[in-house]
Design a protein around this motif. Structure first.
Motif, PDB file in Angstrom:
ATOM      1  N   THR A 394       0.818  -1.216   0.000  1.00  0.00           N
ATOM      2  CA  THR A 394       0.000   0.000   0.000  1.00  0.00           C
ATOM      3  C   THR A 394       0.849   1.261   0.000  1.00  0.00           C
ATOM      4  O   THR A 394       0.338   2.362  -0.083  1.00  0.00           O
ATOM      5  N   ARG A 395       2.165   1.081   0.116  1.00  0.00           N
ATOM      6  CA  ARG A 395       3.066   2.240   0.014  1.00  0.00           C
ATOM      7  C   ARG A 395       3.687   2.320  -1.369  1.00  0.00           C
ATOM      8  O   ARG A 395       4.613   3.085  -1.610  1.00  0.00           O
ATOM      9  N   GLY A 396       3.214   1.455  -2.265  1.00  0.00           N
ATOM     10  CA  GLY A 396       3.690   1.509  -3.650  1.00  0.00           C
ATOM     11  C   GLY A 396       4.800   0.522  -3.941  1.00  0.00           C
ATOM     12  O   GLY A 396       5.303   0.453  -5.057  1.00  0.00           O
ATOM     13  N   ILE A 397       5.212  -0.238  -2.935  1.00  0.00           N
ATOM     14  CA  ILE A 397       6.354  -1.140  -3.123  1.00  0.00           C
ATOM     15  C   ILE A 397       5.881  -2.418  -3.827  1.00  0.00           C
ATOM     16  O   ILE A 397       4.989  -3.113  -3.321  1.00  0.00           O
ATOM     17  N   PRO A 398       6.442  -2.746  -4.977  1.00  0.00           N
ATOM     18  CA  PRO A 398       6.011  -3.945  -5.706  1.00  0.00           C
ATOM     19  C   PRO A 398       6.324  -5.228  -4.922  1.00  0.00           C
ATOM     20  O   PRO A 398       7.242  -5.247  -4.101  1.00  0.00           O
ATOM     21  N   LEU A 405      12.344  -6.944   1.284  1.00  0.00           N
ATOM     22  CA  LEU A 405      12.437  -6.133   2.507  1.00  0.00           C
ATOM     23  C   LEU A 405      12.074  -6.964   3.736  1.00  0.00           C
ATOM     24  O   LEU A 405      12.766  -6.909   4.754  1.00  0.00           O
TER      25      LEU A 405
ATOM     26  N   ALA B  78      -1.184   2.795  -5.025  1.00  0.00           N
ATOM     27  CA  ALA B  78      -0.356   3.720  -4.250  1.00  0.00           C
ATOM     28  C   ALA B  78       0.533   4.556  -5.170  1.00  0.00           C
ATOM     29  O   ALA B  78       0.649   5.768  -5.005  1.00  0.00           O
ATOM     30  N   ARG B  79       1.135   3.894  -6.145  1.00  0.00           N
ATOM     31  CA  ARG B  79       2.035   4.625  -7.040  1.00  0.00           C
ATOM     32  C   ARG B  79       1.283   5.652  -7.883  1.00  0.00           C
ATOM     33  O   ARG B  79       1.836   6.649  -8.295  1.00  0.00           O
ATOM     34  N   ASN B  99      14.865   2.791   5.403  1.00  0.00           N
ATOM     35  CA  ASN B  99      14.914   1.866   4.257  1.00  0.00           C
ATOM     36  C   ASN B  99      13.541   1.656   3.634  1.00  0.00           C
ATOM     37  O   ASN B  99      13.401   1.530   2.417  1.00  0.00           O
ATOM     38  N   PHE B 100      12.552   1.598   4.489  1.00  0.00           N
ATOM     39  CA  PHE B 100      11.171   1.394   4.052  1.00  0.00           C
ATOM     40  C   PHE B 100      10.713   2.557   3.160  1.00  0.00           C
ATOM     41  O   PHE B 100      10.233   2.357   2.039  1.00  0.00           O
ATOM     42  N   ALA B 103      12.523   2.638  -0.143  1.00  0.00           N
ATOM     43  CA  ALA B 103      11.999   1.656  -1.102  1.00  0.00           C
ATOM     44  C   ALA B 103      10.682   2.157  -1.699  1.00  0.00           C
ATOM     45  O   ALA B 103      10.426   1.994  -2.893  1.00  0.00           O
ATOM     46  N   ALA B 104       9.857   2.792  -0.849  1.00  0.00           N
ATOM     47  CA  ALA B 104       8.572   3.296  -1.337  1.00  0.00           C
ATOM     48  C   ALA B 104       8.783   4.415  -2.370  1.00  0.00           C
ATOM     49  O   ALA B 104       8.124   4.446  -3.404  1.00  0.00           O
ATOM     50  N   SER B 107      10.225   3.132  -5.659  1.00  0.00           N
ATOM     51  CA  SER B 107       9.242   2.484  -6.537  1.00  0.00           C
ATOM     52  C   SER B 107       8.496   3.503  -7.394  1.00  0.00           C
ATOM     53  O   SER B 107       7.777   3.134  -8.315  1.00  0.00           O
ATOM     54  N   ARG B 108       8.674   4.767  -7.096  1.00  0.00           N
ATOM     55  CA  ARG B 108       7.987   5.816  -7.854  1.00  0.00           C
ATOM     56  C   ARG B 108       8.878   6.479  -8.903  1.00  0.00           C
ATOM     57  O   ARG B 108       8.398   7.300  -9.671  1.00  0.00           O
ATOM     58  N   GLN B 158       4.770   9.165   6.480  1.00  0.00           N
ATOM     59  CA  GLN B 158       4.735   8.517   5.163  1.00  0.00           C
ATOM     60  C   GLN B 158       3.892   9.322   4.188  1.00  0.00           C
ATOM     61  O   GLN B 158       4.260   9.499   3.027  1.00  0.00           O
ATOM     62  N   LEU B 162       5.387  10.697   0.723  1.00  0.00           N
ATOM     63  CA  LEU B 162       4.968  10.067  -0.538  1.00  0.00           C
ATOM     64  C   LEU B 162       4.137  11.005  -1.419  1.00  0.00           C
ATOM     65  O   LEU B 162       3.927  10.720  -2.598  1.00  0.00           O
TER      66      LEU B 162
END
Lengths: 438, 255
Positions: A394-398, A405, B78-79, B99-100, B103-104, B107-108, B158, B162
């Motif tokens: 839900t944070r966009g991470i595939p 992770l 999300a993206r 790191n989280f 990564a988020a 991904s964008r 977040q 984002l």
């Protein structure tokens, strides 16, 4: 030197020790005796308890050879790729058991009594010290035959002695490379710390060619003197065609502490035997391991936490992440000897299964003969938590990144225990690279 | 077209219909509050909007800027600009906040491009300061061992990092003391603007004292029974959900 020439010049390991290397007579005699022992001992089968679940069929040694001298080009290239930590106190680089380079310890450390030498020099220059500790503990966790093989064929390695009260601040680095197809190596580390000494050692095990087969049969013996503090890290990253056996023995004297962290990434079959002996009051041993198993890799760990003295502590934490059709085996025992009262001993194994076809076997065990003992042991296997995965998505991470992770997070608990950010980052980088390759 | 458009949405959980014909539009740039009695439908709507696989959409549509959201995977949603602040965010052991979020954000960016590390940290620290979070937070594992207030703050952090087009804040006020509530509200208010549409899901009027909505909707029995300006929240507080239910155009049955 072309590969063919190199292969042709190589002698099969099963032809036994050669007398080409210049060793003292006592050592040569020892090697020949060990060879006889190797030949006399039976080849393990799955019916032997210490080899239960192991794919012993992979232990065919016939294809493997002893390497002739490496070419100048090989040596240069290996030196170039031998990069590990940014800061180290000293290092040795071996390829096919040949010493490629040695960055000695500082004059100051040398003057204060630190010995950091290749095995063949230490056995001459420090014969008493070396002779006292060299393979002084029997391999009792299944690999007696391979320990004998190692003893018969070991031709180089590292001897490190840290004298009383001395702390070596930066880590000591050791590299062992496998070069060319079907070569064998017998890496050896003998680390002896005197009273109150402190040291951290990291050994890197790597292959030059990611497709080459090979055989590595290593021994590391860690001796923590009274009040000493020893950290040992192994970063095993062999090519996926390598058969590897590593036999560790850690001896912890009174008020000393030893921590070993073993990262297992490479190899077709990689077996790790770890014996921790707590021989003095107040001693502590931390046994840590992380394995990332993919494809058809098999990681086979056998451990013994042997409490021979009261008021001692040991804490084992092994974590495996398994994908594809990979297998892991854990066989571990906590033994508390009759007089070793007030012992704290823990053993925890966690397997994270990323595929339905992966297989994790765990055989934890306890043998408590003393009173007033606190012991826990347990092994669990599970899959990635779907809620965690969903949250990351839900944070966009595939999905593949989210899985990676979660897995690295799962393994991080073990690496954190070392509490050494530079080494921790290095190990994380190796894990990331393993995930990045198909 | 620049709106989050929920049209006649019906949702079932475990065979039971929880949301029954919900219609709601949140244009970008506005803050809408969706108020509902405690315990009705729990986080169903938020989970469905985020794409949780356990919830079944029986009928209806959700469009984000005209695009059918329900056809997209959770990470794609999300993206493309949807953010969900959860009531009970998951703990991710061993994965640090730094790191989280990296990564988020990674991904964008287009494939093959790397997120610029210095810019990233500069932005992260700026947003953390806004939310009164200590920098040491970045090296803590996501939500692991966080207090209720810390979890909510981490959700808003977040949101700030984002920069979505639409944000759904599900019971963001629950479990917060008044100071934490103020901090979180301050963070949300600072993100308000023409580029962000916000849907606040709450059952307390309290939150709306600090994040003042443009519109208020009251949901009872799985659908909206009243809509109005911000004053509706105060009236609801005074007169209760039964009053709201009576005002419904057609009868509403609650479980």
């Amino acid at each position: 030197m072309s590969l063919v020439t190199h292969q042709e010049q190589a002698a099969p390991i099963l032809s036994g020790p050669s007398d080409l290397r210049e060793f003292p007579d006592w050592f040569r005699d020892q090697q020949h005796a060990a060879w006889q022992q190797f030949e006399a001992l039976p080849t393990p089968t799955r019916k032997d308890q210490p080899w239960r679940f192991s794919n012993v069929a992979l232990l065919d040694l016939a294809p493997f050879k002893i390497s002739p001298p490496l070419s100048e080009d090989d040596r240069k290239n290996i030196l170039k790729y031998s990069r590990g930590l940014d800061h180290y106190a000293a290092r040795m680089i071996f390829a096919n058991d040949q010493l490629i380079e040695r960055d000695v310890v500082s004059e100051d450390l040398k003057r204060r009594g630190v010995i950091f030498q290749p095995l063949e020099r230490a056995m001459v220059g420090h014969a008493d010290l070396f002779g006292k500790y060299f393979m002084s503990t029997e391999a009792t966790l299944g690999s007696a035959k391979f320990a004998a093989l190692h003893k018969a064929l070991v031709s180089s390695g590292t001897f490190l002695f840290v004298p009383r009260g001395l702390e070596i601040k930066e880590p000591i680095e050791i590299f062992h490379w496998l070069r060319h197809d079907n070569m064998s190596i017998f890496p050896h580390l003998l680390l002896v710390t005197d009273e109150l000494a402190k040291v951290t050692v990291i050994e890197h095990f790597r292959s030059c060619d990611q497709r080459a087969a090979g055989f590595a049969c290593g021994v590391n013996d860690l001796i923590a003197g009274p009040g000493a503090k020893v950290n040992y890290v192994c970063a095993q990253n062999w090519a996926e065609n390598v058969i590897a056996l590593q036999m560790n023995s850690t001896t912890v004297d009174h008020d000393a502490s030893a921590l070993s962290l073993n990262l297992h990434l490479g190899g077709k079959y990689s077996r790790f035997e770890s014996l921790s002996q707590l021989i003095g009051e107040g001693g502590r041993s931390d046994l840590l391991a992380v394995a990332v198993a993919k494809h058809q890799q098999e990681f086979d760990a056998r451990t013994l936490q042997d409490h021979a003295s009261p008021h001692t502590a040991s804490d084992l934490l092994y974590k495996n992440a398994l994908d594809d059709r990979a297998r892991t085996i854990f066989g571990g025992l906590i033994r508390v000897e009759p007089h070793a009262h007030f012992t704290d001993a823990y053993q925890k194994v966690r397997n994270l299964l990323l595929s339905d076809d992966a297989e994790a076997n765990s055989m934890p065990g306890l043998e408590i003969l003393a009173d007033n003992v606190r012991c826990t042991h347990g092994a669990t296997s599970g899959q990635i938590d779907e809620d965690e995965l969903f949250y990351l998505r839900t944070r966009g991470i595939p999905v593949p990144v989210a899985q990676r992770l979660v897995v690295t997070g799962f393994l991080d608990e073990v690496i954190q225990r070392l509490d050494h950010p530079a080494i921790g980052n290095h190990l994380h980088r190796l894990i990331e690279e393993k995930f990045a390759t198909k | 077209m620049n709106e989050l458009n929920i049209e006649n949405l019906h949702i079932a959980v475990g065979g039971q219909e929880i949301v029954r014909g919900l219609t709601l539009r949140v244009p970008r740039g506005e803050v809408h509050a969706l108020m509902r009695p405690n315990g009705s439908g729990k986080s169903t709507l938020a989970k469905v909007l985020a794409g949780h696989p356990d919830y079944q959409v029986i009928a209806g549509k959700v469009l984000m800027d005209g695009e059918n959201l329900l056809e997209l995977e959770p990470d794609e949603r999300a993206r493309r600009g949807l953010f969900m602040a959860f009531q009970y965010p998951s703990e991710i052991p061993g994965v640090t906040i730094a790191n989280f979020l990296r990564a988020a954000l990674q991904s964008r960016v287009p494939e093959g491009e790397e997120l610029e590390a210095t810019d990233y940290y500069a932005k992260l620290y700026e947003k953390m300061e806004l939310l009164g979070m200590d920098r040491s937070f970045t090296s803590r594992a996501v939500n692991e061992g966080f207090s209720g207030g810390e979890k909510k703050r981490a959700e808003i952090l977040q949101l700030a990092m984002l920069e979505p087009k639409y944000a759904v804040l599900d019971e963001t006020d629950s479990g917060l003391d008044i100071d934490a509530l103020k901090t979180v509200a301050h963070g949300v208010n600072s993100l308000r603007g023409p580029d962000l549409g916000i849907l606040l899901i709450t059952h307390y009027q309290r939150l709306l004292n600090y994040i003042v909505p443009d519109h208020v909707h009251v949901m009872v029995g799985g659908r909206i029974v009243r809509s109005g300006r911000k004053e509706l929240a105060l009236e609801l507080e005074e007169r209760g959900y039964d009053w709201a239910r009576e005002g419904a155009v057609e009868p509403v049955y609650t479980r």
